[in-house]
Write a protein that holds these residues in place. Structure first.
Motif, short mmCIF file in Angstrom:
data_model
loop_
_atom_site.label_atom_id
_atom_site.label_comp_id
_atom_site.label_asym_id
_atom_site.label_seq_id
_atom_site.Cartn_x
_atom_site.Cartn_y
_atom_site.Cartn_z
N ALA A 51 0.84 -1.20 0.00
CA ALA A 51 0.00 0.00 0.00
C ALA A 51 0.88 1.25 0.00
N LYS A 52 1.92 1.23 0.78
CA LYS A 52 2.85 2.37 0.84
C LYS A 52 3.59 2.52 -0.49
N GLN A 53 4.06 1.41 -1.03
CA GLN A 53 4.78 1.41 -2.31
C GLN A 53 3.92 1.99 -3.43
N TYR A 54 2.64 1.61 -3.46
CA TYR A 54 1.73 2.09 -4.51
C TYR A 54 1.23 3.51 -4.24
N GLY A 55 1.45 4.04 -3.04
CA GLY A 55 0.98 5.38 -2.72
C GLY A 55 -0.51 5.44 -2.42
N ILE A 56 -1.06 4.37 -1.89
CA ILE A 56 -2.49 4.32 -1.60
C ILE A 56 -2.82 5.23 -0.43
N LYS A 57 -3.81 6.10 -0.63
CA LYS A 57 -4.23 7.05 0.40
C LYS A 57 -5.66 6.82 0.85
N SER A 58 -6.42 6.01 0.12
CA SER A 58 -7.79 5.68 0.51
C SER A 58 -8.14 4.32 -0.06
N VAL A 59 -9.14 3.71 0.54
CA VAL A 59 -9.59 2.39 0.09
C VAL A 59 -11.08 2.43 -0.22
N PRO A 60 -11.59 1.58 -1.06
CA PRO A 60 -10.86 0.54 -1.76
C PRO A 60 -9.94 1.12 -2.84
N ALA A 61 -8.87 0.40 -3.09
CA ALA A 61 -7.92 0.77 -4.13
C ALA A 61 -7.50 -0.51 -4.85
N VAL A 62 -7.18 -0.36 -6.13
CA VAL A 62 -6.84 -1.53 -6.95
C VAL A 62 -5.56 -1.28 -7.73
N ALA A 63 -4.68 -2.27 -7.69
CA ALA A 63 -3.47 -2.25 -8.52
C ALA A 63 -3.58 -3.45 -9.46
N ILE A 64 -3.22 -3.21 -10.71
CA ILE A 64 -3.22 -4.29 -11.70
C ILE A 64 -1.80 -4.42 -12.24
N ASP A 65 -1.29 -5.64 -12.13
CA ASP A 65 0.08 -5.94 -12.55
C ASP A 65 1.09 -4.95 -11.98
N GLY A 66 0.94 -4.65 -10.69
CA GLY A 66 1.92 -3.84 -9.99
C GLY A 66 1.80 -2.34 -10.16
N LYS A 67 0.68 -1.87 -10.72
CA LYS A 67 0.50 -0.42 -10.93
C LYS A 67 -0.88 -0.02 -10.41
N LEU A 68 -0.89 1.00 -9.54
CA LEU A 68 -2.15 1.51 -9.02
C LEU A 68 -2.97 2.08 -10.17
N VAL A 69 -4.21 1.67 -10.27
CA VAL A 69 -5.09 2.11 -11.36
C VAL A 69 -5.43 3.59 -11.15
N ASP A 70 -5.50 4.35 -12.24
CA ASP A 70 -5.73 5.79 -12.18
C ASP A 70 -6.92 6.18 -11.31
N CYS A 71 -7.99 5.41 -11.35
CA CYS A 71 -9.19 5.76 -10.57
C CYS A 71 -8.93 5.70 -9.08
N CYS A 72 -7.83 5.08 -8.68
CA CYS A 72 -7.53 4.91 -7.26
C CYS A 72 -6.38 5.81 -6.79
N SER A 73 -5.86 6.64 -7.68
CA SER A 73 -4.74 7.52 -7.36
C SER A 73 -5.23 8.86 -6.84
N ASN A 74 -4.39 9.49 -6.05
CA ASN A 74 -4.61 10.86 -5.58
C ASN A 74 -5.93 11.05 -4.85
N ARG A 75 -6.37 10.03 -4.15
CA ARG A 75 -7.55 10.19 -3.32
C ARG A 75 -7.08 10.30 -1.88
N GLY A 76 -7.98 10.42 -1.00
CA GLY A 76 -7.64 10.59 0.40
C GLY A 76 -8.06 11.97 0.84
N ILE A 77 -7.76 12.30 2.08
CA ILE A 77 -8.18 13.60 2.57
C ILE A 77 -7.24 14.69 2.09
#
Length: 89
Positions: A51-77
């Protein structure tokens, strides 16, 4: 042919569980779905490290083949947006 790795990061809530079910329903035989419940953690701490490596800031979040999907990037507070809305005033 290697399977496509779909990694789903959740918080264990019903919204995340619904997302997991939708993702599983949309997969094909060439997809491997791995679900990480960050609220429970995992034995090896792999889930939190990923989660830290992918830069996940909110859930649910999805990575496909080792890359965080655009819809899951830059979210969070956003603290600045919260302050503009009245936080701390």
């Amino acid at each position: 042919m290697a399977k496509r790795l779909i990694e789903v990061f959740t918080g264990g809530c019903f919204i995340c569980e619904n997302a997991v079910e939708e993702i599983k329903a949309a997969t094909c035989p060439n997809c491997e779905v791995k679900v990480y419940d960050l609220s429970k953690g995992c034995e090896t701490n792999e889930c939190k490290e990923k989660a830290k490596q992918y830069g996940i800031k909110s859930v649910p979040a999805v990575a496909i083949d080792g890359k965080l999907v655009d819809c899951c990037s830059n979210r969070g507070i956003n603290i600045e947006a919260l302050k503009r809305a009245g936080l701390g005033q």
